[in-house]
Design a protein around this motif. Structure first.
Motif, PDB file in Angstrom:
ATOM      1  N   GLU A 158       0.831  -1.199   0.000  1.00 16.37           N
ATOM      2  CA  GLU A 158       0.000   0.000   0.000  1.00 16.37           C
ATOM      3  C   GLU A 158       0.875   1.263   0.000  1.00 16.37           C
ATOM      4  OE1 GLU A 158      -2.266   0.840   3.518  1.00 16.37           O
ATOM      5  OE2 GLU A 158      -3.934   1.600   2.350  1.00 16.37           O
ATOM      6  N   GLU A 184      -5.372   1.045 -13.599  1.00 18.47           N
ATOM      7  CA  GLU A 184      -5.727   2.436 -13.330  1.00 18.47           C
ATOM      8  C   GLU A 184      -5.464   2.796 -11.889  1.00 18.47           C
ATOM      9  OE1 GLU A 184      -9.808   3.207 -14.481  1.00 18.47           O
ATOM     10  OE2 GLU A 184     -10.448   1.193 -13.994  1.00 18.47           O
ATOM     11  N   ARG A 232     -10.920   7.824  -4.880  1.00 18.78           N
ATOM     12  CA  ARG A 232     -12.312   7.780  -4.483  1.00 18.78           C
ATOM     13  C   ARG A 232     -12.585   8.937  -3.539  1.00 18.78           C
ATOM     14  NH1 ARG A 232     -14.590   2.001  -3.414  1.00 18.78           N
ATOM     15  NH2 ARG A 232     -16.325   2.476  -4.771  1.00 18.78           N
ATOM     16  N   VAL A 272      -9.223   9.067  -1.316  1.00 18.78           N
ATOM     17  CA  VAL A 272      -8.317   7.935  -1.110  1.00 18.78           C
ATOM     18  C   VAL A 272      -8.062   7.179  -2.409  1.00 18.78           C
ATOM     19  CG1 VAL A 272      -8.732   7.453   1.330  1.00 18.78           C
ATOM     20  CG2 VAL A 272     -10.348   6.602  -0.381  1.00 18.78           C
ATOM     21  N   HIS A 273      -6.900   6.553  -2.464  1.00 17.03           N
ATOM     22  CA  HIS A 273      -6.607   5.639  -3.562  1.00 17.03           C
ATOM     23  C   HIS A 273      -7.668   4.549  -3.509  1.00 17.03           C
ATOM     24  CE1 HIS A 273      -4.691   2.733  -6.114  1.00 17.03           C
ATOM     25  NE2 HIS A 273      -3.636   3.491  -6.298  1.00 17.03           N
ATOM     26  N   LYS A 274      -8.315   4.292  -4.631  1.00 18.66           N
ATOM     27  CA  LYS A 274      -9.445   3.371  -4.580  1.00 18.66           C
ATOM     28  C   LYS A 274      -9.011   1.942  -4.254  1.00 18.66           C
ATOM     29  CE  LYS A 274     -13.511   2.119  -7.252  1.00 18.66           C
ATOM     30  NZ  LYS A 274     -14.061   2.021  -8.597  1.00 18.66           N
ATOM     31  N   ILE A 275      -7.910   1.530  -4.787  1.00 17.74           N
ATOM     32  CA  ILE A 275      -7.559   0.104  -4.709  1.00 17.74           C
ATOM     33  C   ILE A 275      -6.056  -0.110  -4.527  1.00 17.74           C
ATOM     34  CG2 ILE A 275      -9.461  -1.034  -5.932  1.00 17.74           C
ATOM     35  CD1 ILE A 275      -7.968  -0.211  -8.544  1.00 17.74           C
ATOM     36  N   PRO A 276      -5.499   0.331  -3.392  1.00 19.78           N
ATOM     37  CA  PRO A 276      -4.034   0.201  -3.253  1.00 19.78           C
ATOM     38  C   PRO A 276      -3.605  -1.207  -2.852  1.00 19.78           C
ATOM     39  CG  PRO A 276      -4.939   1.252  -1.305  1.00 19.78           C
ATOM     40  CD  PRO A 276      -6.102   0.968  -2.220  1.00 19.78           C
ATOM     41  N   LEU A 333      -2.353  -5.323  -4.534  1.00 22.03           N
ATOM     42  CA  LEU A 333      -2.035  -6.138  -5.699  1.00 22.03           C
ATOM     43  C   LEU A 333      -3.252  -6.897  -6.201  1.00 22.03           C
ATOM     44  CD1 LEU A 333       1.393  -7.906  -5.219  1.00 22.03           C
ATOM     45  CD2 LEU A 333       0.733  -6.246  -6.916  1.00 22.03           C
ATOM     46  N   LEU A 334      -4.204  -7.172  -5.315  1.00 18.48           N
ATOM     47  CA  LEU A 334      -5.396  -7.910  -5.732  1.00 18.48           C
ATOM     48  C   LEU A 334      -6.352  -7.024  -6.527  1.00 18.48           C
ATOM     49  CD1 LEU A 334      -7.321 -10.338  -5.723  1.00 18.48           C
ATOM     50  CD2 LEU A 334      -8.095  -9.624  -3.462  1.00 18.48           C
ATOM     51  N   GLU A 335      -6.578  -5.833  -6.046  1.00 21.08           N
ATOM     52  CA  GLU A 335      -7.630  -5.008  -6.661  1.00 21.08           C
ATOM     53  C   GLU A 335      -7.124  -4.026  -7.711  1.00 21.08           C
ATOM     54  OE1 GLU A 335     -10.646  -5.706  -6.596  1.00 21.08           O
ATOM     55  OE2 GLU A 335     -10.671  -7.127  -4.944  1.00 21.08           O
ATOM     56  N   TYR A 336      -5.843  -3.661  -7.662  1.00 22.97           N
ATOM     57  CA  TYR A 336      -5.268  -2.900  -8.769  1.00 22.97           C
ATOM     58  C   TYR A 336      -4.961  -3.948  -9.827  1.00 22.97           C
ATOM     59  CZ  TYR A 336      -2.034  -0.119 -11.541  1.00 22.97           C
ATOM     60  OH  TYR A 336      -1.411   0.540 -12.581  1.00 22.97           O
ATOM     61  N   LYS A 337      -5.688  -3.942 -10.915  1.00 17.96           N
ATOM     62  CA  LYS A 337      -5.601  -5.065 -11.853  1.00 17.96           C
ATOM     63  C   LYS A 337      -4.486  -4.872 -12.867  1.00 17.96           C
ATOM     64  CE  LYS A 337      -9.417  -6.632 -10.021  1.00 17.96           C
ATOM     65  NZ  LYS A 337      -9.362  -7.681  -8.998  1.00 17.96           N
ATOM     66  N   GLN A 392      -9.541  -3.198   3.073  1.00 20.98           N
ATOM     67  CA  GLN A 392      -8.468  -2.208   2.996  1.00 20.98           C
ATOM     68  C   GLN A 392      -7.783  -2.247   4.350  1.00 20.98           C
ATOM     69  OE1 GLN A 392      -7.839  -0.408   0.309  1.00 20.98           O
ATOM     70  NE2 GLN A 392      -9.768  -0.259  -0.834  1.00 20.98           N
ATOM     71  N   TRP A 425      -6.140   2.999   5.771  1.00 15.12           N
ATOM     72  CA  TRP A 425      -7.055   3.411   4.698  1.00 15.12           C
ATOM     73  C   TRP A 425      -8.458   3.598   5.262  1.00 15.12           C
ATOM     74  CZ3 TRP A 425     -11.516   2.491   2.073  1.00 15.12           C
ATOM     75  CH2 TRP A 425     -11.624   2.935   0.755  1.00 15.12           C
ATOM     76  N   ARG A 445      -9.614 -11.166 -14.540  1.00 18.06           N
ATOM     77  CA  ARG A 445      -8.434 -11.894 -15.004  1.00 18.06           C
ATOM     78  C   ARG A 445      -8.633 -13.396 -14.837  1.00 18.06           C
ATOM     79  NH1 ARG A 445      -4.269  -8.721 -11.233  1.00 18.06           N
ATOM     80  NH2 ARG A 445      -5.752  -9.428  -9.677  1.00 18.06           N
TER      81      ARG A 445
END
Ligand SMILES: Cc1cc2nc3c(=O)[nH]c(=O)nc-3n(C[C@H](O)[C@H](O)[C@H](O)COP(=O)(O)OP(=O)(O)OC[C@H]3O[C@@H](n4cnc5c(N)ncnc54)[C@H](O)[C@@H]3O)c2cc1C
Ligand code: SF4
Lengths: 821, 340
Positions: free
Chosen positions: A275, A673, A677, A688-692, A694-698, B127, B131, B228
């Motif tokens: 993160e 991306e 958010r 906030v970063h929406k998806i920090p 490895l799973l959700e940042y695709k 999160q 966060w 994916r």
């Protein structure tokens, strides 16, 4: 470079020198290091996107069991920044936080657990400030200033250049195409999270081991922040588990552990969580772009006016350079008689953007190449032929005064067209399947250093001893791209030995000559040329000594495959080690150096230094896609890519770099991306970063990766070692637009932004069914008050490379005169 | 790295002992099987049990019993479930679902029981603590507001288990054992439509086995939507199980949707609609529309929420066409990026 010469090492597909160590876990990354009495650091980060710090109480944290030291902004009065014009960051923010994740305090404790617990005991009082989430907001709210420097309001940089009268060119064109594109930001995603370990050497000097791409620049910034002589600081770049630009900036945590190690006299280590890597960021700038491009009826460019707007995030980082790069490399691929670009970077309350593979150029390249596809469609020309008919020439100057050397773009296009079966496919595949083509070019090293100086950009030192051992020292940094392999290969080839006999010592400011770092695809060319010089000098000594010993003319001495011998006389021969012994006997202890300074840029106007490079690589790519008309689902079965690399020093490594570029490019094209958010403003000021994670940042997985056919086009460039150009960044660039163009060929819709998701495709398909413009993308480009451009006459119009100072005043006068008469 | 909070760890060897410990710990204790869901959650402080009671050494939880149907121990890893021939041959939908959970490494650790009890998911909730602090937390943990729908009185976190929809379609039951006794219930009734209180399992109950009825005459399948080919949780799971007469007329059908609500659920109308019909293109399309009307995706997972709703009929169609016997291999490859 004569192609008749046979090489022993160069051009042969070899396992890279660190390959076995890598896959067997022998390499030591920064986080693998431990030292006796080592302590651990953790950073407290701002939970507010934009706020002033009113008070910090560290008393409870300091007395937490296991805690040795708590640092805050007060301990770091001096700001830093990679670029001399943007020294706007503090290791720990003293009073102003600018994004969620901005570090404000650090705890150093016996272990990570204790440090994390103590972070919770630090009490920070914040006063929230209004937040700026987007460039549009940044322009609309100059009164909420994120920084008190820059052009004005929240505009960090404004740059404008015009090479020839573009309005005139557009007015005289048969068609003018106007398009707006958006390229979403993305992050680097190195497998290895950043880690750093600092240890004091006891006499005020210290060593920092870090996952960094640029130990030299880091050393300079550490000297600045800690107010120590640079010579007392030794930075060692560890083996990096990827960088992609994310380890170019000096980083907060590196400063913090260095200071703590000096204060405590004990080693201090930090390893960022994933993160935190998302917060450190310095990734791809989100860029909104507008292209106005003039073309003739038969598909030749007449002029282009490009405007870009960059979302810089909370700090300067490499921003001034990134801003330039959204424009300067555009004219490299196709003949473009006139070119104007205006670029603007704004601050927003998000993690800072910076350099990511391709630094600033993938965004405009995407727009340019998609627009070309639209132009081809309108003019009813084949997109590949349109491009082939206007590629730039070798040994030419662009309108913007970039000197192109070797140029294999036409060959790249021909090869991917042939390899992909383009002529049977484009416009001819059944509905739902299509192919798209795009091209690009990238520099082989920035022509100027990040700080102004006239010294070499890369230095190499070489020692040889009587055991036959060859050790080569260079400040260049292995970030996974294979720079150690390049170094070993060049030395081995020159000395006629195998890469196994060469030991590389790299990226250590304490013992290696300065190399500026692993960025801008500069290492193969700059380090390579320096290595060639150092190895050549060593070879001369060996030749002299061996010739004397063998009683032949030096010119007849050959060094090959570990032997030193007289050409044509098999009896007159010795091993390489024997030759070294003779040389050491004759000359004393053996050592040579080499260095490289890039040629002077041809342009003489202000900022003419950004863009020039000793050489440029070229690439062309064809992507095939399948699109489901009911869902918009996108599948990429195959990619063909041709890259003009000059010469592949190690084809295996080069192919790996190309495939890696395609991999990253597909991720950016289809899913990556870095997005943020906001919550309902009445309830929360969060941003906030929406998806920090490895799973959700695709980013794509191996299962999503298509087959890639790599074609290496080899047309050696005289400025490069053995003719070898870059391959680390260029091949990424054409992938994104090729995907967009393939989607158009498949289903007739235009997605003028990345990532191209199934949802956007389906939306465009619905528009198509409703008979509307089947396009998804940005609707408008905001009013940006760009600076008055620097006007430079292109070489083709008799320019001398200098700015025409009062061009616009004269133009205005001319108009006025005309009005009067 | 992100560190776990401190906790006590017990490793009982029998179900009875585990049940006793669980009852003794009360709300402080939690079961851990493979830990692939729980440990990341603990690192993010979503769950902070003082005591973990591990099922890893409990005997009998990996039993596979072939009778009229098939009984699978809750402690089987998903890799083991995928490797079970009877599952692959007779309960295709379960096999396809289990094979698409997470990634190979996670399937090597993650268990069937853990998959059925998997915490609900939401990208305001999955999160780390910093966060969540930055957004002022949310109703599911430490906060009061649901950021997905600020007017909502309940948490809308998403049921994200892949095997549950497949197993519900197959008519599975589960056995729950506590120190006070044991019970068997239809898997469908294990779930509540509530992102916080998502299981009807009592806190002291251990899920010990999954009981599948005989598969004679049934055909089943599972289609999963995710970005994916690996790693990703489902954004939609469509499980279908159909028993048809020799002429193709459907006698019994269960169409179950996952990941579009806080619980996996039977699309009742669509299932009932299929009975007495043959799987023509029109019937498939209508079933798709009926099922889709029940899907309520929320803007708290990956990809656009409207798009996710729009593609439900297509995915129901894929499932029913596969059951009809259409050759779906090319499409499967495009969607799942692997043959299943
Ligand atoms: C990156 C990633 C991707 C993932 N992708 C998917 C996916 O695509 N699909 C999917 O379904 N899951 C996915 N998962 C979740 C998880 O890996 C699986 O659901 C796995 O099967 C969980 O099993 P476990 O044994 O590891 O459960 P644990 O983590 O051990 O437990 C999960 C929960 O179930 C409870 N529990 C476990 N066993 C029992 C039992 N016998 N009785 C009662 N309660 C019990 C635990 O107390 C805990 O609350 C993913 C996880 C990660 C980290
Ligand atoms: S659905 Fe609402 S309450 Fe539930 S986890 Fe998400 S934000 Fe929190």
């Amino acid at each position: 470079m004569s192609s008749a010469k046979k090489f022993d090492v160069i051009g042969h597909a070899r396992r890279r020198v660190d390959g076995r160590a890598k896959v067997t876990g022998q390499l030591r990354y920064a986080d693998d290091l431990t030292l006796p009495r080592m302590l651990h650091a953790k950073l407290l980060r701002s939970p507010h996107p934009h706020a002033l710090i009113e008070a910090i109480d560290i008393a409870r944290a300091r007395s937490h069991p296991g805690v040795q030291l708590v640092l805050t902004g007060r301990d770091f009065p001096v700001p830093f920044g990679i670029m001399p014009v943007s020294q706007d960051e503090y290791p720990l923010a003293p009073e102003h936080v600018r994004y969620v994740g901005d570090p404000v305090a650090a705890v150093i404790a016996q272990d990570e657990q204790a440090a994390s617990e103590a972070l919770k005991l630090i009490e920070v009082t914040y006063r929230a400030l209004p937040t700026i989430a987007t460039p549009e907001e940044a322009l609309a709210h100059p009164e909420t200033r994120i920084h008190d420097y820059g052009e004005s309001g929240n505009i960090h940089r404004n740059q404008a250049f015009e090479f020839g009268d573009v309005e005139e060119a557009l007015a005289q064109s048969d068609h003018v195409f106007e398009d707006v594109f958006f390229f979403e930001g993305s992050t680097h995603m190195p497998m290895e999270q950043h880690a750093a370990l600092a240890a004091s050497e006891g006499d005020g000097r210290f060593t920092l081991w870090s996952s960094t791409q640029n130990p030299h620049y880091l050393q300079r910034q550490l000297a600045r922040v800690l107010q120590l002589p640079a010579a007392h600081i030794r930075v060692i770049a560890c083996d990096n588990g990827g960088g992609f630009g994310g380890k170019c900036d000096p980083a907060n945590h590196e400063m913090v552990v260095s200071k703590a190690a000096l204060m405590l006299g004990r080693p201090v280590k930090i390893c960022l969580t994933r993160e935190e890597v998302f917060y450190l960021h310095r990734g791809r700038h989100p860029v909104l772009m507008k292209f106005r491009t003039g073309v003739t009826r038969d598909g030749k460019l007449t002029g282009m006016h490009l405007q870009t707007l960059l979302d810089g995030g909370g700090y300067g980082s490499h921003g001034p350079a990134s801003t330039f790069y959204t424009g300067v490399l555009t004219p490299l691929t196709y003949e473009l008689p006139r070119f104007k670009f205006e670029a603007c970077r704004v601050f927003t309350n998000k993690p800072a953007c910076g350099p990511k593979r391709g630094h600033g150029t993938p965004q405009p390249r995407f727009g340019q190449e998609v627009q070309l596809d639209k132009i081809a469609e309108r003019l009813k020309l084949d997109p590949a032929d349109l491009r082939l008919n206007m590629v730039t020439k070798a040994n030419s100057l662009t309108a913007s005064w970039l000197k192109i050397g070797s140029n294999g773009l036409a060959e790249c296009i021909r090869q991917v067209v042939e390899g992909s079966g383009w002529r049977q496919k484009h416009g001819k595949l059944p509905e739902g399947r299509g192919v798209g083509i795009a091209c690009s070019s990238y520099m082989c090293g920035a022509g100027v250093s990040i700080y102004w100086n006239k010294m070499p950009h890369s230095g190499v030192a070489l020692t040889l001893d009587r055991s036959g051992q060859v050790t080569v020292f260079c400040g260049a940094t292995e970030v996974g791209q294979g720079s150690d392999d390049v170094l070993a290969a060049i030395v081995a080839e020159t000395l006629g030995i195998s890469t196994k006999e060469v030991r590389c010592v790299t990226g250590d400011t304490g013992i290696t000559p300065v190399d500026l770092g692993s960025y801008s695809s500069r290492v193969t060319i700059m380090m390579g040329n320096a290595a060639l010089q150092a190895a050549g000098r060593a070879r001369d000594m060996l030749v002299t000594a061996a010739a004397e010993q063998l009683e032949v003319l030096p010119a007849s001495i050959v060094l090959s495959r570990g032997r030193v011998f007289a050409a044509g006389d098999a009896a007159k021969s010795m091993s390489f080690a024997e030759a070294v012994v003779y040389a050491e006997t004759k000359f004393g202890t053996l050592g040579t150096v080499g260095s490289y300074t890039p040629p002077k840029p041809p342009g003489k106007f202000k900022a003419a230094g950004v863009g020039p490079s000793p050489a440029y690589s070229f690439s062309a790519c064809v992507v095939e896609v399948e699109v489901d008309e009911h869902t918009g689902w996108i599948n990429v079965p195959k990619v063909w890519i041709a890259h003009d690399i000059g010469r592949a020093l190690n084809p295996l490594l080069a192919r790996g770099q190309v495939i890696g570029g395609v991999y990253m490019g597909l991720g950016e094209a289809l899913m990556e991306e870095q997005v943020f958010r906001r919550l309902p403003p009445k309830l929360s000021d969060a941003l906030v970063h929406k998806i920090p994670s490895l799973l959700e940042y695709k980013s794509i997985t191996s299962l999503d990766m298509p087959e890639v056919e790599v074609i290496l086009v080899e047309d050696p460039d005289p400025n490069c070692p053995f003719g070898a150009k870059e391959v680390g960044q260029g091949p990424l660039l054409p992938v994104m637009p090729a995907v967009a163009n393939a989607i158009f060929d498949a289903v007739g819709v235009r997605i003028d932004e990345v990532p191209i998701t199934p949802e956007k495709v389906l939306r465009a398909l619905q528009l198509k069914r409703e008979g509307k413009n089947p396009r998804v993308g940005p609707e408008r480009f905001p009013d940006v008050h760009y600076a008055e451009p620097v006007f430079v006459l292109p070489p083709g119009e008799g320019g001398d490379g200098n700015e025409t100072k009062d061009h616009y005043k004269q133009a205005v006068n001319k108009v006025a005169e005309r009005a009067v008469s | 790295m992100m560190r776990l909070p401190w906790f006590q760890f017990h490793a009982p060897t029998s179900v009875a002992e585990a049940a006793r410990m669980l009852a003794g710990e009360g709300p402080r204790g939690m079961l851990i099987a493979g830990g692939t869901d729980l440990l990341p959650n603990m690192k993010r402080r979503q769950q902070t049990p003082a005591t973990l009671i591990s099922l890893a050494r409990v005997e009998g939880l990996k039993k596979i019993t072939n009778g009229s149907g098939l009984t699978l121990g809750a402690g089987l890893t998903l890799t083991e479930v995928v490797g079970t021939l009877a599952v692959r041959e007779k309960y295709r939908g379960l096999w396809q679902a289990a094979a698409q959970v997470a990634s190979p490494h996670l399937r090597n650790m993650g268990t069937l029981g853990g998959n059925l009890c998997l915490d609900t998911r939401c990208n305001y909730y999955n999160q780390n603590e910093d966060w969540r602090e930055a957004i002022g937390y949310c109703m599911k943990k430490e906060g009061t507001t649901c950021w997905v729908a600020t007017a909502s009185k309940r948490c809308l976190a998403v049921s994200s288990t892949d095997t549950a929809p497949a197993l519900i379609a197959l008519g599975a039951k589960v056995r729950l054992v506590s120190s006070a006794g044991e019970r068997e219930l239809a898997l469908a009734s294990l779930y509540n439509n509530d992102g916080i209180d998502y299981l009807t399992r009592k806190p002291d109950e251990i899920l010990t086995e999954v009981v599948l009825p005989g598969a004679g005459g049934w055909k089943s399948t599972y289609w999963k939507l995710r970005r994916r080919g690996s790693f990703d949780f489902p954004l939609l799971g469509v499980a279908a199980a159909v028993r048809a007469a020799t002429d193709g007329t459907i006698e019994e059908a269960r169409l179950v949707l996952g990941a579009v609500s806080s619980q996996p659920f039977l699309a009742g109308k669509a299932s009932a609609f299929l009975v007495g019909k043959k799987l023509s293109d029109e019937v498939i399309a209508e079933a798709g529309t009926l099922a889709a009307s029940r899907a309520k995706p929320m803007d708290n997972t990956d990809l656009d929420v409207y798009w996710r709703k729009e593609v439900v009929p297509s995915f129901v169609g894929y499932a029913l066409r596969e059951i009809r016997g259409d050759d779906m291999r090319a499409l499967r490859m495009r969607i799942a990026r692997q043959q299943l």
